[in-house]
Scaffold this active site. Structure first.
Site, PDB file in Angstrom:
ATOM      1  N   HIS A  82      13.270   0.706  -7.825  1.00  0.00           N
ATOM      2  CA  HIS A  82      12.552   1.552  -6.876  1.00  0.00           C
ATOM      3  C   HIS A  82      13.535   2.284  -5.985  1.00  0.00           C
ATOM      4  CE1 HIS A  82       9.327   2.917  -4.251  1.00  0.00           C
ATOM      5  NE2 HIS A  82      10.171   2.689  -3.259  1.00  0.00           N
ATOM      6  N   ASP A 161      -2.582  -1.420   1.190  1.00  0.00           N
ATOM      7  CA  ASP A 161      -1.420  -0.588   1.530  1.00  0.00           C
ATOM      8  C   ASP A 161      -1.799   0.880   1.614  1.00  0.00           C
ATOM      9  OD1 ASP A 161       1.448   0.139   1.826  1.00  0.00           O
ATOM     10  OD2 ASP A 161       1.072   1.075  -0.115  1.00  0.00           O
ATOM     11  N   ARG A 168      -1.054   4.557   9.336  1.00  0.00           N
ATOM     12  CA  ARG A 168       0.263   4.604  10.007  1.00  0.00           C
ATOM     13  C   ARG A 168       0.747   6.040  10.143  1.00  0.00           C
ATOM     14  NH1 ARG A 168       3.407   1.464   5.933  1.00  0.00           N
ATOM     15  NH2 ARG A 168       5.211   2.128   7.138  1.00  0.00           N
ATOM     16  N   SER A 183       5.119  -2.666   2.418  1.00  0.00           N
ATOM     17  CA  SER A 183       4.412  -1.628   1.673  1.00  0.00           C
ATOM     18  C   SER A 183       5.079  -1.406   0.310  1.00  0.00           C
ATOM     19  CB  SER A 183       4.432  -0.339   2.514  1.00  0.00           C
ATOM     20  OG  SER A 183       4.052   0.775   1.759  1.00  0.00           O
ATOM     21  N   LYS A 187       3.744  -2.976  -3.725  1.00  0.00           N
ATOM     22  CA  LYS A 187       3.451  -2.129  -4.890  1.00  0.00           C
ATOM     23  C   LYS A 187       4.271  -2.559  -6.109  1.00  0.00           C
ATOM     24  CE  LYS A 187       3.767   1.375  -2.004  1.00  0.00           C
ATOM     25  NZ  LYS A 187       3.595   2.496  -1.104  1.00  0.00           N
TER      26      LYS A 187
HETATM   27  N1  URA Z   1       7.168   4.311   1.249  1.00  0.00           N
HETATM   28  C1  URA Z   1       6.166   3.445   1.072  1.00  0.00           C
HETATM   29  O1  URA Z   1       5.719   3.226  -0.047  1.00  0.00           O
HETATM   30  N2  URA Z   1       5.667   2.797   2.144  1.00  0.00           N
HETATM   31  C2  URA Z   1       6.124   3.011   3.384  1.00  0.00           C
HETATM   32  O2  URA Z   1       5.637   2.396   4.307  1.00  0.00           O
HETATM   33  C3  URA Z   1       7.168   3.941   3.559  1.00  0.00           C
HETATM   34  C4  URA Z   1       7.669   4.568   2.468  1.00  0.00           C
END
Ligand code: URA
Ligand code: CA
Length: 433
Positions: A82, A161, A168, A183, A187
């Site tokens: 990632h 999320d 947010r 977050s 994922k």
């Molecule tokens: N990328 C994400 O997937 N989540 C965040 O909170 C910030 C950047």
């Protein structure tokens, strides 16, 4: 349990229990906790931080807020990569065939999303016929057979999320390390990764502009991964300028092809070899990072890596002849050079400005319903440390319209040029395992 008490607890700097965190995330997902309470809680987390345990529990609760992908039918250790995001980051297109060619299974699930250029799926669709709408069974079969496949994301992964990230975004609580780390990690874990390699970017074009902040984020994510039984390593890499030379969909496919043939830009090649080595070690395909790098370099030199790309493209109905004839990729009608108006040394290329310029051309989506033009984008002719004279090209614009004055002015603004000699930046600042 009452949400108001939990907000007060966090506001006062106390730690939550696992049950409290589950209550918050489940309640927010099923809408029994409203946005206004969740906003207040997110702001309390922003100021009071979270313990290592709280971060792991939060991640776990978000993983279980929706579907999770089971990749156990795929043989071998599934390592996912990632990147925290940058401009012209072509690494996934290179890494998937590269590590697959040495036997690391790559089961990539990708979305389309918004951004400066398309996502991995959009880029692959620049290859004629390439099909990501495959069934889960075909996906698993292809990874077992060829070690790599890509599928478009359809499942309902981490809905908590999605909701919280949206909230947010409008409550000034995006930039909180526990919230970002949970977050991202939720994922990755929900999509079935056994082990995770993170590329945390730092610099003007990155989410984390300061190296110290990037390190904290990387440490938080590595600790979450390890605490949840997903061995994780991270590197911190430079985003004070875009990676490689190409920013755009078909252009980045071309750049990935060059890199897999051993003829790519130095920074992109180095970053892919470094990330690939971490993936290979975590997958148990090499005993050390040095050895892994040698094996990957050998895969490039011998042609194994580029052959793997052909197999991968053909298996998903794409035209694999683009590898030998990249001119078959979508081409823009106009190629227009942006010429420097001053002389000196390039000292910075504000990557997000370059990204916006690419998006204005049509390379990315401004809204969910925007159409992408796969052919357009930018080709950087100069990078940090290069000399430049008046009238020399900084960038070649690949456009399908002659009306590019806004794009041009963004590019000129993004290039920082000084009279003093400048050194190229370091590519990799730190490694965490
Ligand atoms: N990328 C994400 O997937 N989540 C965040 O909170 C910030 C950047
Ligand atoms: Ca690139």
């Amino acid at each position: 349990m009452r949400m108001v008490d939990l907000i007060e607890k966090k506001r006062n700097g106390q730690s939550h229990t696992k049950e409290e965190i589950r209550f918050i995330i489940n309640g927010y997902t099923d809408e029994s906790i409203p946005d206004y309470q969740m906003s207040a809680w997110a702001m309390a987390v922003f100021f009071q931080d979270m313990s290592e345990e709280e971060k792991a529990w939060l991640t776990e609760a978000m993983v279980h807020s929706g579907d999770t992908i089971d990749l156990s039918a795929i043989e071998g250790v599934k390592v996912d990569k990632h990147s925290t995001g940058g401009v012209g980051d072509t690494t996934t297109l290179v890494l998937a065939p590269l590590v697959a060619s040495i036997g690391v299974p790559v089961a990539k699930m990708s979305g389309r999303g918004l951004g400066h250029t398309g996502g991995t799926i959009d880029k692959l669709e620049a290859i004629k016929g390439f099909n990501v709408e495959i069934s889960n069974d075909t996906f698993i079969e292809l990874v077992n057979k060829n070690k790599a496949a890509v599928i478009g994301q359809t499942q309902n992964l981490t809905p908590a999320d999605k909701k919280l990230y949206g909230l947010r975004d409008v409550t000034a609580t995006v930039n909180s390390i526990p919230l970002i780390a949970s977050s991202i990690m939720s994922k990755k874990i929900a999509s079935g990764a056994d082990r995770i390699v993170l590329d945390v970017k730092t610099g003007a074009g990155a989410f984390m502009k300061e190296l110290s902040q990037a390190k904290k984020l990387a440490e938080a994510m590595v600790t979450i991964g390890n605490n949840l039984g997903r061995q994780t390593s991270a590197i911190i890499s430079d985003m004070s300028q875009p990676l490689g030379f190409m920013v755009g969909n078909a252009l980045e496919v071309k750049e990935a092809i060059d890199t897999l043939k051993g003829e790519g830009p130095e920074d992109l090649t180095d970053l892919c070899l470094t990330l690939g080595s971490h993936m290979a070690v975590l997958a148990g395909k090499a005993e050390s990072l040095e050895r892994a790098k040698d094996i990957l370099q050998e895969a490039i030199d011998s042609g194994k890596a580029i052959e793997q790309f052909k197999v991968f493209i053909a298996a998903q109905e794409g035209d694999a002849t683009v590898v030998d004839y990249p001119e078959k990729l979508p081409q823009a009608s106009y190629k227009i050079d942006v010429l420097s108006e001053i002389e000196g040394f390039v000292s910075g290329i504000v990557a997000d400005q370059i990204g916006t310029a690419a998006m204005l051309l049509g390379a990315g989506r401004a809204t969910k319903s925007s159409e992408i033009d796969l052919a357009v984008g930018l080709e950087l002719k100069k990078k940090i440390g290069d000399t430049i004279s008046i009238g020399e090209p900084l960038v070649t614009i690949h456009a399908n319209s002659e009306n590019i004055s806004e794009v041009k002015s963004k590019i000129l603004k993004s290039y920082k040029i000084t009279p003093l000699e400048v050194e190229a930046p370091e590519l990799i600042y730190d490694v965490l395992t």
